[in-house]
Design a protein around this motif. Structure first.
Motif, PDB file in Angstrom:
ATOM      1  N   VAL A  39    -131.654  33.357  60.613  1.00 51.63           N
ATOM      2  CA  VAL A  39    -131.748  33.931  59.268  1.00 51.63           C
ATOM      3  C   VAL A  39    -132.818  35.020  59.228  1.00 51.63           C
ATOM      4  O   VAL A  39    -132.614  36.085  58.650  1.00 51.63           O
ATOM      5  CB  VAL A  39    -132.033  32.831  58.219  1.00 51.63           C
ATOM      6  N   THR A  64    -126.657  36.885  49.726  1.00 54.74           N
ATOM      7  CA  THR A  64    -126.235  35.710  50.494  1.00 54.74           C
ATOM      8  C   THR A  64    -125.024  36.001  51.372  1.00 54.74           C
ATOM      9  O   THR A  64    -124.924  35.470  52.482  1.00 54.74           O
ATOM     10  CB  THR A  64    -125.925  34.529  49.562  1.00 54.74           C
ATOM     11  N   GLY A  68    -125.538  35.800  55.259  1.00 54.73           N
ATOM     12  CA  GLY A  68    -124.772  34.747  55.934  1.00 54.73           C
ATOM     13  C   GLY A  68    -123.914  35.292  57.058  1.00 54.73           C
ATOM     14  O   GLY A  68    -123.843  34.705  58.144  1.00 54.73           O
ATOM     15  N   THR A  69    -123.265  36.425  56.812  1.00 52.15           N
ATOM     16  CA  THR A  69    -122.444  37.045  57.853  1.00 52.15           C
ATOM     17  C   THR A  69    -123.299  37.471  59.039  1.00 52.15           C
ATOM     18  O   THR A  69    -122.946  37.224  60.196  1.00 52.15           O
ATOM     19  CB  THR A  69    -121.700  38.266  57.288  1.00 52.15           C
ATOM     20  N   THR A  71    -126.190  36.237  59.846  1.00 50.90           N
ATOM     21  CA  THR A  71    -126.768  35.053  60.476  1.00 50.90           C
ATOM     22  C   THR A  71    -125.782  34.411  61.441  1.00 50.90           C
ATOM     23  O   THR A  71    -126.126  34.073  62.572  1.00 50.90           O
ATOM     24  CB  THR A  71    -127.182  34.028  59.410  1.00 50.90           C
ATOM     25  N   VAL A  72    -124.558  34.244  60.997  1.00 55.58           N
ATOM     26  CA  VAL A  72    -123.558  33.556  61.825  1.00 55.58           C
ATOM     27  C   VAL A  72    -123.094  34.435  62.980  1.00 55.58           C
ATOM     28  O   VAL A  72    -122.981  33.969  64.115  1.00 55.58           O
ATOM     29  CB  VAL A  72    -122.360  33.116  60.962  1.00 55.58           C
TER      30      VAL A  72
END
Length: 89
Positions: A39, A64, A68-69, A71-72
């Protein structure tokens, strides 16, 4: 009003159960540490991209969905977000 309280109660209870499950497993703290590092790196990449937007003319909001994109998926996720912004918007 009662529905909101019930939804918040379920959210808090499920979050606590998830945290308990993660900490009970042997590699749980490693998973949380890895997720935290991902993150932070994703937020830094998005911030750096926005910092250089004067040169690249590409700005991505740090919210977010983008965080999130990134992070993953990591760097390919940031490139994916840039591609989606250039092609669709």
């Amino acid at each position: 009003m009662v529905v909101k309280v019930a939804i918040w109660g379920v959210l808090i209870l499920s979050s606590l159960l998830l945290v308990m499950t993660v900490f009970r497993s042997r590699g749980g703290t490693r998973v949380l540490a890895s997720l935290g590092v991902n993150v932070v790196v994703a937020a830094f990449l998005l911030y750096l991209l926005n910092l250089l937007s004067g040169y690249t003319h590409i700005e991505l909001p740090i919210n977010t969905a983008t965080l999130g994109t990134a992070t993953v998926l990591g760097v390919p996720g940031v490139l994916l977000l840039i591609g989606v912004k250039v092609v669709l918007l």
